[in-house]
Motif scaffolding. Structure first.
Motif, PDB file in Angstrom:
ATOM      1  N   HIS B 518       0.805  -1.219   0.000  1.00  0.00           N
ATOM      2  CA  HIS B 518       0.000   0.000   0.000  1.00  0.00           C
ATOM      3  C   HIS B 518       0.842   1.276   0.000  1.00  0.00           C
ATOM      4  CE1 HIS B 518      -3.682  -2.276   0.595  1.00  0.00           C
ATOM      5  NE2 HIS B 518      -3.059  -2.974   1.524  1.00  0.00           N
ATOM      6  N   GLY B 519       2.148   1.122  -0.160  1.00  0.00           N
ATOM      7  CA  GLY B 519       3.026   2.285  -0.084  1.00  0.00           C
ATOM      8  C   GLY B 519       3.157   3.015  -1.406  1.00  0.00           C
ATOM      9  N   THR B 520       3.441   4.314  -1.319  1.00  0.00           N
ATOM     10  CA  THR B 520       3.676   5.116  -2.524  1.00  0.00           C
ATOM     11  C   THR B 520       5.056   5.767  -2.416  1.00  0.00           C
ATOM     12  OG1 THR B 520       2.781   7.077  -1.482  1.00  0.00           O
ATOM     13  CG2 THR B 520       1.225   5.718  -2.706  1.00  0.00           C
ATOM     14  N   ARG B 521       5.417   6.445  -3.469  1.00  0.00           N
ATOM     15  CA  ARG B 521       6.673   7.201  -3.476  1.00  0.00           C
ATOM     16  C   ARG B 521       6.711   8.178  -2.293  1.00  0.00           C
ATOM     17  NH1 ARG B 521      11.657   7.016  -4.623  1.00  0.00           N
ATOM     18  NH2 ARG B 521      10.975   5.589  -6.249  1.00  0.00           N
ATOM     19  N   TYR B 522       5.572   8.745  -2.007  1.00  0.00           N
ATOM     20  CA  TYR B 522       5.471   9.676  -0.875  1.00  0.00           C
ATOM     21  C   TYR B 522       5.859   8.978   0.434  1.00  0.00           C
ATOM     22  CZ  TYR B 522       3.184  12.349   2.843  1.00  0.00           C
ATOM     23  OH  TYR B 522       2.929  13.031   4.000  1.00  0.00           O
ATOM     24  N   ASP B 523       5.395   7.738   0.623  1.00  0.00           N
ATOM     25  CA  ASP B 523       5.715   7.009   1.853  1.00  0.00           C
ATOM     26  C   ASP B 523       7.215   6.747   1.958  1.00  0.00           C
ATOM     27  OD1 ASP B 523       3.077   6.466   3.116  1.00  0.00           O
ATOM     28  OD2 ASP B 523       2.683   5.518   1.188  1.00  0.00           O
ATOM     29  N   LEU B 524       7.845   6.437   0.818  1.00  0.00           N
ATOM     30  CA  LEU B 524       9.289   6.205   0.833  1.00  0.00           C
ATOM     31  C   LEU B 524      10.028   7.460   1.270  1.00  0.00           C
ATOM     32  CD1 LEU B 524      10.749   4.199  -2.161  1.00  0.00           C
ATOM     33  CD2 LEU B 524      10.385   3.531   0.209  1.00  0.00           C
ATOM     34  N   ASP B 525       9.615   8.604   0.734  1.00  0.00           N
ATOM     35  CA  ASP B 525      10.262   9.868   1.091  1.00  0.00           C
ATOM     36  C   ASP B 525      10.055  10.152   2.572  1.00  0.00           C
ATOM     37  OD1 ASP B 525      10.974  10.034  -1.522  1.00  0.00           O
ATOM     38  OD2 ASP B 525       9.460  11.525  -2.088  1.00  0.00           O
ATOM     39  N   ASP B 577      -9.245  -3.896   5.319  1.00  0.00           N
ATOM     40  CA  ASP B 577      -9.169  -5.323   5.598  1.00  0.00           C
ATOM     41  C   ASP B 577      -8.528  -5.583   6.966  1.00  0.00           C
ATOM     42  OD1 ASP B 577      -9.522  -8.109   4.761  1.00  0.00           O
ATOM     43  OD2 ASP B 577      -7.341  -8.160   4.840  1.00  0.00           O
ATOM     44  N   ALA B 578      -7.449  -4.866   7.247  1.00  0.00           N
ATOM     45  CA  ALA B 578      -6.766  -5.053   8.531  1.00  0.00           C
ATOM     46  C   ALA B 578      -7.687  -4.669   9.686  1.00  0.00           C
ATOM     47  CB  ALA B 578      -5.485  -4.229   8.567  1.00  0.00           C
ATOM     48  N   ALA B 579      -8.519  -3.666   9.448  1.00  0.00           N
ATOM     49  CA  ALA B 579      -9.407  -3.199  10.505  1.00  0.00           C
ATOM     50  C   ALA B 579     -10.433  -4.253  10.888  1.00  0.00           C
ATOM     51  CB  ALA B 579     -10.103  -1.917  10.071  1.00  0.00           C
ATOM     52  N   GLU B 581      -9.705  -7.382  11.267  1.00  0.00           N
ATOM     53  CA  GLU B 581      -9.029  -8.527  11.874  1.00  0.00           C
ATOM     54  C   GLU B 581      -9.640  -8.904  13.223  1.00  0.00           C
ATOM     55  OE1 GLU B 581      -7.089 -10.650  10.553  1.00  0.00           O
ATOM     56  OE2 GLU B 581      -6.820 -11.765  12.416  1.00  0.00           O
ATOM     57  N   GLU B 582      -9.928  -7.899  14.036  1.00  0.00           N
ATOM     58  CA  GLU B 582     -10.456  -8.176  15.363  1.00  0.00           C
ATOM     59  C   GLU B 582     -11.799  -8.920  15.236  1.00  0.00           C
ATOM     60  OE1 GLU B 582     -10.401  -4.728  17.829  1.00  0.00           O
ATOM     61  OE2 GLU B 582     -11.308  -5.781  19.530  1.00  0.00           O
ATOM     62  N   ALA B 583     -12.624  -8.441  14.300  1.00  0.00           N
ATOM     63  CA  ALA B 583     -13.922  -9.076  14.093  1.00  0.00           C
ATOM     64  C   ALA B 583     -13.748 -10.520  13.628  1.00  0.00           C
ATOM     65  CB  ALA B 583     -14.731  -8.286  13.067  1.00  0.00           C
ATOM     66  N   ARG B 584     -12.754 -10.747  12.755  1.00  0.00           N
ATOM     67  CA  ARG B 584     -12.506 -12.111  12.272  1.00  0.00           C
ATOM     68  C   ARG B 584     -12.111 -13.026  13.416  1.00  0.00           C
ATOM     69  NH1 ARG B 584     -10.402  -9.557   7.472  1.00  0.00           N
ATOM     70  NH2 ARG B 584      -8.372  -9.382   8.438  1.00  0.00           N
ATOM     71  N   GLN B 585     -11.261 -12.490  14.318  1.00  0.00           N
ATOM     72  CA  GLN B 585     -10.818 -13.318  15.438  1.00  0.00           C
ATOM     73  C   GLN B 585     -11.985 -13.678  16.342  1.00  0.00           C
ATOM     74  OE1 GLN B 585      -7.453 -12.079  17.626  1.00  0.00           O
ATOM     75  NE2 GLN B 585      -6.088 -12.086  15.861  1.00  0.00           N
ATOM     76  N   ILE B 586     -12.825 -12.689  16.618  1.00  0.00           N
ATOM     77  CA  ILE B 586     -13.957 -12.933  17.517  1.00  0.00           C
ATOM     78  C   ILE B 586     -14.897 -13.968  16.907  1.00  0.00           C
ATOM     79  CG2 ILE B 586     -16.024 -11.883  18.533  1.00  0.00           C
ATOM     80  CD1 ILE B 586     -14.335  -9.270  18.728  1.00  0.00           C
ATOM     81  N   ASP B 590     -11.962 -16.871   8.793  1.00  0.00           N
ATOM     82  CA  ASP B 590     -10.836 -16.374   8.007  1.00  0.00           C
ATOM     83  C   ASP B 590     -11.068 -16.709   6.531  1.00  0.00           C
ATOM     84  OD1 ASP B 590      -8.506 -14.962   7.769  1.00  0.00           O
ATOM     85  OD2 ASP B 590      -7.184 -16.670   8.139  1.00  0.00           O
ATOM     86  N   ASP B 591     -12.308 -16.949   6.186  1.00  0.00           N
ATOM     87  CA  ASP B 591     -12.632 -17.303   4.806  1.00  0.00           C
ATOM     88  C   ASP B 591     -12.623 -16.068   3.906  1.00  0.00           C
ATOM     89  OD1 ASP B 591     -15.947 -16.580   4.688  1.00  0.00           O
ATOM     90  OD2 ASP B 591     -15.027 -16.930   6.651  1.00  0.00           O
ATOM     91  N   ALA B 592     -12.723 -16.286   2.618  1.00  0.00           N
ATOM     92  CA  ALA B 592     -12.623 -15.191   1.648  1.00  0.00           C
ATOM     93  C   ALA B 592     -13.657 -14.100   1.912  1.00  0.00           C
ATOM     94  CB  ALA B 592     -12.793 -15.736   0.234  1.00  0.00           C
ATOM     95  N   ALA B 593     -14.853 -14.517   2.290  1.00  0.00           N
ATOM     96  CA  ALA B 593     -15.926 -13.542   2.494  1.00  0.00           C
ATOM     97  C   ALA B 593     -15.679 -12.667   3.718  1.00  0.00           C
ATOM     98  CB  ALA B 593     -17.259 -14.270   2.621  1.00  0.00           C
ATOM     99  N   ALA B 594     -14.739 -13.094   4.582  1.00  0.00           N
ATOM    100  CA  ALA B 594     -14.439 -12.306   5.773  1.00  0.00           C
ATOM    101  C   ALA B 594     -13.344 -11.278   5.488  1.00  0.00           C
ATOM    102  CB  ALA B 594     -14.034 -13.227   6.921  1.00  0.00           C
TER     103      ALA B 594
END
Ligand SMILES: Cc1cc2nc3c(=O)[nH]c(=O)nc-3n(C[C@H](O)[C@H](O)[C@H](O)COP(=O)(O)O)c2cc1C
Ligand code: SF4
Ligand code: SF4
Ligand code: FES
Ligand code: FES
Lengths: 253, 597
Positions: B518-525, B577-579, B581-586, B590-594
């Motif tokens: 998810h990084g861009t040139r801006y993130d590298l700088d 998607d990362a956000a 994660e907590e819901a997936r754990q609860i 971990d399937d595709a639809a999640a």
């Protein structure tokens, strides 16, 4: 350092800050010498008369292109110091942004707004936003004490309250616990709550907080926005700490 | 107070009193409690504070600072996987921690509901020449593979006592591959000390100065000068401290020296004590090496019996010196000498402001020498054989030899001792590193070099190292390595100064964003700008070196970053998607639809 003082109590020497020659006494730090000469070096965790801390790093200066903290670095004759340069102020701005985004600073709803040194520093350095993504850390609020409020959301870990309690009040109410980004202020009492500590309203520790983390209850908004410290003063005015402290303790003055 | 509470308090008090009588150091008392109760409760904190006459907040602060103390109970089997690039749970290419987690139905960082087992990752445990490794209740298990993970899960479920686990799992070898001037000969006990007595203190000091010996812990300060400053400093007492914290990922040579050359080490500390006039010494041993404690204690006891420690050593009237061992509790920063001293004093490991330096204001504010394990051992050899013998090896600026811990992608990881001045190419040839694309010298805080620089030399004026040398083959994803290091520093920052406390987390998050695609040139700088700030404006050596892998990486392996960039100007940090994660754990999904991509 105390050894130096003993050695030469009257030696007078000079350092150079941004081309200006400044005298210092043996035992003084660069910050001490600068403030005494009316030269402002930005600072948040420093307070005249307290043991220097060296943690916020707002006071970074370059001594012959080596970085140093002015509040802890002893003044040494002949030091060539850069202070008020665009590069240093840019670094200080980034450090200020770091302090903002690691905590939860909602200035418009904060009673310290206008009296807050962190906020004033942000203005002084031309900071327009937090720049980095917010950490949104969960931090505990302690409203247990009858007269003093502790909102850790706004704590910048400067340890001024820690030092004020130990060095001025002769108590030991506050400490920092935890490591890294989990560092947080703790209260020295069996329950960990302020109400069970020996903090009193008249303690210096209850008034020294540069931000809105420690506030006196039932004295909110006594001074209207527009007439607060930094509505009337620049953070770079030397000796302002005294004015603020008097004001916090006796708002009508 | 009901009788249950009274019982608990009574038990707490007796354990505290017993531990305190063994060793009055706060870390030791807290360890005894953690071991007994699997956590340190609020009552325990109160009782410790009362017994040791310390502020509650100080005890609390210490418990929360060190990784091996817990306020929430750990399992009866507490399993910690190393997360180092060499001995970590990913070292063999499969995620062994996740595997064990599935077998035991436990998520890293947690204690299982029945209290049987807890599992987490921990910074490098110094087993890097043994492949993937873990600590179970403090004992290292090395050379892990998938089959062992299955067996470990079964042993845990069956509640088999550790003594009945396969003994060979706990076998940690020295793996000495190349011996030089220090490792070649095993000195006979006491010979360094008796030679020193003939030289007297001034003569000893001058031999050490003449030898050109410089600290082996990384910074390379002249050892003789350090001892001399300490000797000349005003103080009511002087202390000699051996830094055996060895926390730099990829470093394990002190572990081998403590295991097989402890006599030479303690002899070196006594030599130093004599030269500076100290009566008390401390060995600060990293918590990860606690399993070496019985061995080290027995060496100390034997030396006391031989009159090599204690009162009137070797019948020299007034030559009194003894050594205590203090064990750390999982904090890399405590390898920094002033943080180490704070830790010895029963505080959080926060580096002090310098000046003043430990040689004038060290342990309890008194003049203190802090040296690395290898430095003391070199000193013993120098006293015995003379400074000229030492100077004859190595280079002009870097006298003597360096003991390297070599790990990573090579045929023969282990301990290699070379004269200073050896080329990296030579070292790589010797350890069988056939297709190295990069070498990390001196650990994550050191220097990352690529193959164009393999003719550079080991030494204080070129490539300096405390001993770590990690090899990365062409098959390695260098960005993954750099991400690993960034996580290490964010985890280990002490939190005292703003640039390091916040900056190391921002660097970690920024790299995760880039590595996640998810990084861009801006993130590298941004990485470049932030890294420079953290490096130049931090309070201590941790922050000042934490950004090295990123800065070296951006300079030498820019493609490792660039190939992951999205070609937009800006991407938000927020990852939908990362956000979830907590819901997936609860919801145990971990399937595709999640997931949302
Ligand atoms: C973050 C950090 C970690 C360190 N870790 C160690 C260590 O584990 N062992 C060590 O000997 N020196 C370590 N050092 C260096 C010590 O501060 C100190 O320089 C050294 O112990 C001095 O001994 P020497 O002169 O014999 O090298 C570390 C320094 C820093 C900044
Ligand atoms: S403490 Fe200062 S910076 Fe933080 S919210 Fe209040 S006014 Fe704003
Ligand atoms: S509460 Fe205020 S004074 Fe105390 S450490 Fe936090 S910001 Fe500083
Ligand atoms: S004012 Fe110097 S570090 Fe805070
Ligand atoms: S020195 Fe530990 S956070 Fe900066």
């Amino acid at each position: 350092m105390s050894a130096d003082i003993k050695q030469s109590p009257i030696t007078k020497n000079t350092i150079t800050i941004d081309g200006q020659e400044i005298p210092f006494l043996a035992g003084q730090t660069i910050m001490d010498a600068a403030l005494a000469a009316g030269v402002y070096i930005p600072h948040l965790c420093h307070r005249q008369g307290f043991t220097p801390h060296g943690s916020c790093k707002l006071c970074v200066v370059d001594i012959a292109s080596r970085s140093a903290s002015a509040c802890t670095m002893p003044a040494v004759a002949g030091q060539q110091i850069s202070n008020n340069t665009p590069a240093l102020n840019e670094a200080r701005k980034t450090i200020t942004q770091m302090l903002f985004i690691e905590g939860n600073h909602i200035c418009p709803s904060c009673e310290k707004c206008g009296d807050c040194t962190l906020q004033a520093m942000a203005y002084h350095l031309g900071m327009l936003d937090g720049h980095f993504p917010q950490f949104f850390q969960r931090r505990e609020v302690d409203a247990s004490h009858p007269t003093v409020m502790l909102d850790r959301d706004r704590c910048i870990l400067c340890e001024l309250c820690v030092r004020a309690s130990r060095e001025v009040d002769g108590k030991n109410v506050f400490a920092i616990a935890g490591r890294g980004i989990n560092a947080h202020l703790v209260v020295n009492s069996a329950s960990g709550k302020l109400v069970d500590s020996d903090l009193e309203t008249s303690d210096m520790a209850a008034h020294i907080c540069p931000v809105g983390a420690i506030l006196i209850k039932e004295h909110g908004y006594e001074v209207p926005i527009g007439q607060r410290t930094f509505d009337l003063h620049q953070v770079s005015e030397i000796g302002l700490e005294k004015t603020i402290l008097t004001k916090v303790r006796q708002p009508d003055e | 107070m009901d009788s249950n509470t009274a019982n608990t308090i009574g038990l707490l008090r007796s354990i505290i009193a017993e531990a305190y009588a063994e060793s009055p150091h706060l870390l030791h008392v807290l360890y005894a409690l953690q071991r007994q109760f699997l956590h340190i409760s609020d009552e325990a904190v109160r009782e410790v504070a009362a017994h040791l006459d310390l502020p509650l907040s100080q005890v609390d602060a210490v418990v929360e600072f060190y990784s091996f103390f817990h306020k929430i109970p750990r399992g009866r089997y507490d399993i910690l996987f190393s997360n180092c690039t060499s001995c970590g749970y990913m070292a063999g290419g499969v995620d062994l921690m996740a595997m064990l987690g599935r077998r035991l139905d436990i998520v890293a960082g947690n204690t299982r509901g029945d209290g049987l087992v807890s599992m987490d990752q921990t910074s490098c445990i110094g087993m890097c020449d043994h492949g993937a490794a873990l600590l179970v209740n403090g004992m290292p298990i090395v050379s892990l593979d998938a089959a062992m993970i299955d067996r470990i899960a079964a042993l845990v479920e069956a509640e088999t006592p550790l003594e009945d686990w396969p003994a060979e799992w706990f076998q940690v070898d020295d793996n000495i591959r190349v011996s030089g001037m220090l490792l070649k000969d095993d000195l006979s006990t006491g010979i360094g000390l008796s030679t020193m007595l003939a030289l007297d203190a001034a003569g000893t000091l001058s031999e050490i100065i003449q030898s050109g010996l410089r600290g082996r812990g990384g910074a390379g300060f002249s050892t003789g000068m350090k001892w001399q400053f300490c000797r000349e400093a005003q103080g009511a007492a002087r202390y000699v401290v051996c830094n055996a914290d060895e926390g730099e990922p990829g470093t394990f040579k002190d572990r081998v020296l403590l295991h097989s050359h402890a006599d030479s080490l303690f002899e070196g500390m006594a030599v130093c004590a004599f030269a500076v006039g100290a009566k008390q010494g401390y060995l600060y041993l990293r918590g990860e090496y606690r399993y070496l404690l019985p061995h080290l204690q027995s060496v100390l006891a034997r030396r006391r019996g031989l009159g090599l420690l204690g009162v009137d050593i070797l019948d020299q009237p007034g030559f009194n010196f003894d050594i205590d061992i203090v064990v750390g509790a999982g904090a890399y920063i405590c390898g920094e000498e002033s943080a180490l001293i704070e830790s010895l004093e029963g505080k959080r490991g926060i580096p002090r402001t310098r000046p003043p330096f430990p040689v004038t204001h060290g342990y309890l504010g008194q003049p203190t020498v802090v040296n690395n394990v290898e430095t003391f051992i070199a000193a013993t050899h120098i006293v015995l054989r003379g400074s000229a013998w030492f100077r004859a090896v190595g280079t002009e600026k870097s006298a003597g030899s360096k003991i390297l811990s070599i790990s990573g992608d090579c045929a023969a990881p282990g301990i290699y001792e070379y004269p200073f001045g050896v080329t990296i190419r030579q070292v790589l040839d010797d350890c069988g590193a056939k297709d190295a694309q990069a070498v990390q010298i001196g650990g994550p805080s050191g220097t990352l070099i690529g193959s164009a620089e393999f003719d550079r030399r080991l030494g204080f004026d070129d490539l300096s190292t405390g001993g770590s040398l990690m090899v990365f083959s062409q098959a390695r994803d260098m960005l993954a390595v750099i991400v690993n290091f960034a996580h290490f520093f964010a985890h280990e920052s002490c939190g005292f100064c703003t640039p390091c406390r916040v900056g190391t987390v921002l660097l970690k998050n920024g790299l995760d964003k880039i590595a996640g695609g998810h990084g861009t040139r801006y993130d590298l700088d941004e990485m470049q700008r932030l890294a420079t700030l953290v490096k130049s404006r931090s309070h201590c050596g941790l922050g000042q070196t934490a950004a090295n892998p990123i800065l070296d990486g951006l300079q030498r392996f820019p493609q490792a970053f660039e190939q992951r960039l999205v070609h937009r100007d800006f991407e938000p940090h927020f990852d939908l998607d990362a956000a979830l994660e907590e819901a997936r754990q609860i919801s145990h999904r971990d399937d595709a639809a999640a997931h949302i991509e």
